[in-house]
Design a protein around this motif. Sequence first.
Motif, PDB file in Angstrom:
ATOM      1  N   MET A 141       0.813  -1.214   0.000  1.00 18.09           N
ATOM      2  CA  MET A 141       0.000   0.000   0.000  1.00 18.09           C
ATOM      3  C   MET A 141       0.851   1.270   0.000  1.00 18.09           C
ATOM      4  SD  MET A 141      -2.896   1.048   2.684  1.00 18.09           S
ATOM      5  CE  MET A 141      -3.808   2.551   2.547  1.00 18.09           C
ATOM      6  N   PHE A 142       1.870   1.316   0.824  1.00 15.52           N
ATOM      7  CA  PHE A 142       2.729   2.495   0.925  1.00 15.52           C
ATOM      8  C   PHE A 142       3.410   2.779  -0.413  1.00 15.52           C
ATOM      9  CE2 PHE A 142       6.809   4.471   2.310  1.00 15.52           C
ATOM     10  CZ  PHE A 142       6.270   5.647   2.805  1.00 15.52           C
ATOM     11  N   ILE A 143       3.991   1.773  -1.005  1.00 23.23           N
ATOM     12  CA  ILE A 143       4.689   1.946  -2.285  1.00 23.23           C
ATOM     13  C   ILE A 143       3.701   2.307  -3.384  1.00 23.23           C
ATOM     14  CG2 ILE A 143       6.036   0.754  -4.056  1.00 23.23           C
ATOM     15  CD1 ILE A 143       7.367  -0.793  -1.794  1.00 23.23           C
ATOM     16  N   TYR A 144       2.558   1.644  -3.425  1.00 22.08           N
ATOM     17  CA  TYR A 144       1.572   1.908  -4.469  1.00 22.08           C
ATOM     18  C   TYR A 144       1.032   3.340  -4.389  1.00 22.08           C
ATOM     19  CZ  TYR A 144      -2.527   1.498  -7.428  1.00 22.08           C
ATOM     20  OH  TYR A 144      -3.471   1.694  -8.404  1.00 22.08           O
ATOM     21  N   VAL A 145       0.729   3.799  -3.196  1.00 23.67           N
ATOM     22  CA  VAL A 145       0.190   5.156  -3.038  1.00 23.67           C
ATOM     23  C   VAL A 145       1.233   6.193  -3.443  1.00 23.67           C
ATOM     24  CG1 VAL A 145      -0.616   6.837  -1.342  1.00 23.67           C
ATOM     25  CG2 VAL A 145      -1.536   4.539  -1.312  1.00 23.67           C
ATOM     26  N   LEU A 146       2.467   6.040  -2.968  1.00 23.50           N
ATOM     27  CA  LEU A 146       3.520   6.986  -3.336  1.00 23.50           C
ATOM     28  C   LEU A 146       3.778   6.992  -4.847  1.00 23.50           C
ATOM     29  CD1 LEU A 146       6.199   6.595  -0.531  1.00 23.50           C
ATOM     30  CD2 LEU A 146       4.622   8.484  -0.887  1.00 23.50           C
ATOM     31  N   ILE A 149       0.838   8.586  -6.930  1.00 24.71           N
ATOM     32  CA  ILE A 149       0.818  10.049  -6.884  1.00 24.71           C
ATOM     33  C   ILE A 149       1.925  10.634  -7.760  1.00 24.71           C
ATOM     34  CG2 ILE A 149       1.195  12.042  -5.389  1.00 24.71           C
ATOM     35  CD1 ILE A 149      -0.141  10.381  -3.141  1.00 24.71           C
ATOM     36  N   SER A 150       3.132  10.130  -7.596  1.00 26.34           N
ATOM     37  CA  SER A 150       4.262  10.722  -8.320  1.00 26.34           C
ATOM     38  C   SER A 150       4.300  10.308  -9.787  1.00 26.34           C
ATOM     39  CB  SER A 150       5.569  10.361  -7.631  1.00 26.34           C
ATOM     40  OG  SER A 150       5.741   8.970  -7.616  1.00 26.34           O
ATOM     41  N   ILE A 151       4.027   9.066 -10.075  1.00 23.86           N
ATOM     42  CA  ILE A 151       4.113   8.589 -11.454  1.00 23.86           C
ATOM     43  C   ILE A 151       3.010   9.203 -12.309  1.00 23.86           C
ATOM     44  CG2 ILE A 151       3.836   6.546 -12.905  1.00 23.86           C
ATOM     45  CD1 ILE A 151       5.439   4.988 -10.844  1.00 23.86           C
ATOM     46  N   LYS A 152       1.822   9.361 -11.767  1.00 19.97           N
ATOM     47  CA  LYS A 152       0.713   9.945 -12.536  1.00 19.97           C
ATOM     48  C   LYS A 152       1.077  11.343 -13.016  1.00 19.97           C
ATOM     49  CE  LYS A 152      -4.259  10.726 -12.330  1.00 19.97           C
ATOM     50  NZ  LYS A 152      -4.369  12.048 -12.855  1.00 19.97           N
ATOM     51  N   GLN A 153       1.661  12.163 -12.147  1.00 16.46           N
ATOM     52  CA  GLN A 153       2.065  13.516 -12.534  1.00 16.46           C
ATOM     53  C   GLN A 153       3.148  13.470 -13.621  1.00 16.46           C
ATOM     54  OE1 GLN A 153       0.586  16.292 -11.390  1.00 16.46           O
ATOM     55  NE2 GLN A 153      -0.785  14.941 -10.282  1.00 16.46           N
ATOM     56  N   SER A 154       4.097  12.560 -13.482  1.00 18.78           N
ATOM     57  CA  SER A 154       5.170  12.452 -14.472  1.00 18.78           C
ATOM     58  C   SER A 154       4.639  11.985 -15.821  1.00 18.78           C
ATOM     59  CB  SER A 154       6.254  11.500 -13.981  1.00 18.78           C
ATOM     60  OG  SER A 154       6.821  11.981 -12.790  1.00 18.78           O
ATOM     61  N   VAL A 155       3.714  11.040 -15.811  1.00 16.64           N
ATOM     62  CA  VAL A 155       3.122  10.542 -17.058  1.00 16.64           C
ATOM     63  C   VAL A 155       2.328  11.660 -17.735  1.00 16.64           C
ATOM     64  CG1 VAL A 155       1.401   8.946 -17.992  1.00 16.64           C
ATOM     65  CG2 VAL A 155       3.119   8.119 -16.404  1.00 16.64           C
ATOM     66  N   GLN A 156       1.596  12.443 -16.955  1.00 16.56           N
ATOM     67  CA  GLN A 156       0.848  13.559 -17.531  1.00 16.56           C
ATOM     68  C   GLN A 156       1.798  14.574 -18.175  1.00 16.56           C
ATOM     69  OE1 GLN A 156      -1.529  15.024 -14.250  1.00 16.56           O
ATOM     70  NE2 GLN A 156      -3.337  13.956 -14.997  1.00 16.56           N
ATOM     71  N   ARG A 157       2.892  14.892 -17.524  1.00 15.65           N
ATOM     72  CA  ARG A 157       3.864  15.827 -18.098  1.00 15.65           C
ATOM     73  C   ARG A 157       4.502  15.252 -19.358  1.00 15.65           C
ATOM     74  NH1 ARG A 157       6.164  16.527 -12.854  1.00 15.65           N
ATOM     75  NH2 ARG A 157       4.944  18.109 -11.815  1.00 15.65           N
ATOM     76  N   PHE A 158       4.815  13.957 -19.332  1.00 19.52           N
ATOM     77  CA  PHE A 158       5.452  13.312 -20.475  1.00 19.52           C
ATOM     78  C   PHE A 158       4.559  13.373 -21.704  1.00 19.52           C
ATOM     79  CE2 PHE A 158       6.307   9.522 -23.077  1.00 19.52           C
ATOM     80  CZ  PHE A 158       7.641   9.748 -23.381  1.00 19.52           C
ATOM     81  N   PHE A 159       3.262  13.094 -21.534  1.00 22.07           N
ATOM     82  CA  PHE A 159       2.334  13.102 -22.658  1.00 22.07           C
ATOM     83  C   PHE A 159       1.767  14.487 -22.959  1.00 22.07           C
ATOM     84  CE2 PHE A 159       1.804   8.495 -21.520  1.00 22.07           C
ATOM     85  CZ  PHE A 159       2.408   8.018 -22.679  1.00 22.07           C
ATOM     86  N   GLY A 160       2.089  15.481 -22.131  1.00 22.50           N
ATOM     87  CA  GLY A 160       1.623  16.841 -22.378  1.00 22.50           C
ATOM     88  C   GLY A 160       0.191  17.089 -21.954  1.00 22.50           C
ATOM     89  N   PHE A 161      -0.295  16.382 -20.952  1.00 18.94           N
ATOM     90  CA  PHE A 161      -1.678  16.514 -20.507  1.00 18.94           C
ATOM     91  C   PHE A 161      -1.820  17.358 -19.253  1.00 18.94           C
ATOM     92  CE2 PHE A 161      -2.423  12.011 -22.322  1.00 18.94           C
ATOM     93  CZ  PHE A 161      -2.502  12.526 -23.594  1.00 18.94           C
TER      94      PHE A 161
END
Length: 177
Positions: A141-146, A149-161
Amino acid sequence: MFMGFIVILISLSCAVFAEGISWALIYRTDEYQKLKKSVDYLQSKLDKTKENAAPINEQKKKDKKMNTLDDQLKGKNKDLTMIRFKSTMMSAVTFFTVFGILSNMFDGIVVAKLPFHPIPLIRGVTHRGLPGNDFTDCSFMFIYVLCSISIKQSVQRFFGFTPPKAPSLFAPPTQDE
């Protein structure tokens, strides 16, 4: 521990999948594209108006124009936020579904070993569902939540969303104010 990397990869896959769905259903639509261009145009026009110095006798006219542009920008941002809300809901459903599946898969399994003793406030998250009293053991749970949160923001920036930047409430005042 190898299981921690699996949780990170699943979180990354989930974020890419959620953003792919968002792109297919929201970001590529004509309505979203027109609205985004309109917001960008209004923002640049407002910035140019703020930068240009006006003589004292034309200051009221400039202030009125800035207020009009600001109101238009707020309206367009509101419309853009409503469209993006669909994307946010779809991402939440995806992440919660995967969370339920991972909860069943990794119940009682130590996926990582923390190099510190977590403070009591977060022990419930780091040690959730694990037997024993070794609080350096980390649940999924700890690893998944962290990661979510962080990966979603990075993926959005990568794809320009990433959404257009809204004016900050804590920005320092400009000379005009």
